[in-house]
Design a protein around this motif. Structure first.
Motif, PDB file in Angstrom:
ATOM      1  N   UNK A  91      -8.398 -30.931 -14.089  1.00 21.71           N
ATOM      2  CA  UNK A  91      -7.813 -31.656 -12.968  1.00 21.71           C
ATOM      3  C   UNK A  91      -8.589 -32.913 -12.602  1.00 21.71           C
ATOM      4  N   UNK A  92      -7.852 -33.898 -12.133  1.00 23.08           N
ATOM      5  CA  UNK A  92      -8.465 -35.098 -11.537  1.00 23.08           C
ATOM      6  C   UNK A  92      -7.871 -35.226 -10.132  1.00 23.08           C
ATOM      7  N   UNK A  93      -8.724 -35.195  -9.092  1.00 21.44           N
ATOM      8  CA  UNK A  93      -8.194 -35.212  -7.724  1.00 21.44           C
ATOM      9  C   UNK A  93      -7.677 -36.589  -7.302  1.00 21.44           C
ATOM     10  N   UNK A  94      -6.538 -36.580  -6.632  1.00 24.61           N
ATOM     11  CA  UNK A  94      -5.915 -37.824  -6.168  1.00 24.61           C
ATOM     12  C   UNK A  94      -5.234 -37.597  -4.841  1.00 24.61           C
ATOM     13  N   UNK A  95      -5.479 -38.394  -3.870  1.00 22.00           N
ATOM     14  CA  UNK A  95      -4.637 -38.440  -2.663  1.00 22.00           C
ATOM     15  C   UNK A  95      -5.109 -39.593  -1.789  1.00 22.00           C
ATOM     16  N   UNK A  96      -4.160 -40.363  -1.302  1.00 23.46           N
ATOM     17  CA  UNK A  96      -4.567 -41.451  -0.406  1.00 23.46           C
ATOM     18  C   UNK A  96      -5.096 -40.887   0.912  1.00 23.46           C
ATOM     19  N   UNK A  97      -4.767 -39.607   1.189  1.00 22.88           N
ATOM     20  CA  UNK A  97      -5.197 -39.003   2.456  1.00 22.88           C
ATOM     21  C   UNK A  97      -6.681 -38.633   2.455  1.00 22.88           C
ATOM     22  N   UNK A  98      -7.299 -38.587   1.262  1.00 25.95           N
ATOM     23  CA  UNK A  98      -8.725 -38.228   1.108  1.00 25.95           C
ATOM     24  C   UNK A  98      -9.056 -36.872   1.731  1.00 25.95           C
TER      25      UNK A  98
END
Ligand code: F6P
Length: 343
Positions: free
Chosen positions: A120-127
């Motif tokens: 997995x590579x973590x992604x979210x603009x919400x951090x």
């Protein structure tokens, strides 16, 4: 090794930087890369493309994702996991790299448990993932939001208005907190701390009484006043991960403020503008490094792991652990914002 890669959930600036990092590192190691189109949906329709160096040449500068995305939840689809196994087998994939937030990575964790090699590579603009200090996309989002706040200052000041600005952030108020501090918002409201409308109106009144002619309020879409039990929503629809479409808090609050303070008030919803366009330098670098790291994990056969940033170093944690906890704004962090508020 034959790698697969997909991007799932809401897009985030920096996704293409990850894809670039993956393809370049894979190429160096002599691995092939297959890009699966539109997130987990690709496991059902099998849509994919080969990814070579020429495909990723210029993409670091581009927002969005060249692979497309979706909020398809494989775990909710009948035989979803089995279908994914068939698709991956038919494409001869040895390891699938999933780039996404808690939902996408949650599916990757389940797939790993059912015997598929995933990373997995973590992604979210919400951090809002506890297992990593930063996710790419967040830096771009807060810079866009800050620029919008800068612009709203001049129009609010000219018209002597209260301006309520709605920012993304369902459960975590990081975007409102950091863009609000950087963009000089006078009041910041986040989902983690319920707010009192009368207290907000008092702050505005105090500003008026001390000769301040306008007020900017940054509010997370998930922020909740003490007088309501439920978040305001656009409609009753939920996505396949069970998320409701939030929206309306800025409009609601603007009406309350105008009624109670008699100050002319407007609201603005920044919405998907926060996710669009070119990534910041920080997100391009972080995304690239995370892509390189994901392939390094595959090389070491560290399947079932996700990339994680601690300080400036990249590590890995198990996918299962990585998606367990949301990172919300602590009382201490919000207390810092409160010191600035109402001034
Ligand atoms: O998860 C990221 C996010 O941008 C949230 O901040 C927001 O609530 C949601 O996605 C919006 O989702 P959609 O793009 O499906 O409208």
């Amino acid at each position: 090794m034959r790698l697969g890669v997909l991007t799932g959930g809401g897009d985030a600036p920096g996704l293409n930087a990850v894809i670039r990092g993956i393809v370049i590192k894979a190429n160096q190691l002599g691995y092939s890369v297959t890009g699966f189109l539109s997130g987990w949906r690709s496991m059902l329709d099998g849509k994919s493309i080969p990814l070579g160096l020429e495909d990723v040449e210029t993409i670091v500068r581009k927002g969005g994702t060249i692979l497309g995305t979706s909020r398809t939840n494989l775990a909710k689809i009948e035989n979803g996991m089995e279908k994914a196994k068939v698709t991956l087998k038919s494409k001869n994939i040895d390891c699938l790299i999933a780039i996404g937030g808690e939902d996408t990575l949650g599916v990757a964790a389940k797939l790993f448990k059912s015997g598929v090699n995933t990373i997995g590579v973590p992604k979210t603009i919400d951090n809002d993932l506890e297992s990593t200090d930063y996710t790419f996309g967040f830096d771009t989002a807060i810079n866009i939001a800050m620029e919008c706040l800068d612009r709203l200052h001049t129009t609010a000041e000219s018209h002597h208005r209260v301006m309520v600005v709605e920012l993304m952030g369902r459960h975590a108020g990081w975007i409102a907190l950091e863009a609000g501090i950087a963009g000089d918002a006078h009041i910041i409201l986040i989902p983690e701390q319920k707010f009192d409308v009368d207290e907000i109106c008092n702050m505005i009144q105090k500003r008026v009484d001390s000769g301040k002619t306008y007020t900017i309020i940054a509010v997370s879409e998930g922020a909740l006043p003490k007088s309501l039990d439920q978040n305001l929503t656009k409609d009753n629809e939920v996505d396949s991960f069970g998320h409701i479409k939030l929206g309306g808090i800025a409009e609601w609050l603007a009406k309350q403020i105008e009624q109670k303070t008699k100050q002319e008030t407007r609201h603005t919803v920044l919405g998907h503008i926060q996710r669009g366009g070119a990534p910041s330098a920080f997100d391009r670098v972080l995304g690239t490094r995370m892509g390189l790291k994901a392939v390094a994990l595959a090389e070491e056969k560290k399947f079932g792991q996700m990339v994680s940033l601690r300080g400036t170093e990249l590590f890995s944690v198990s996918l299962e652990e990585g998606v367990k906890k949301l990172k919300t704004v602590s009382e201490e962090r919000y207390a810092e914002a409160r010191i600035l508020m109402g001034k």
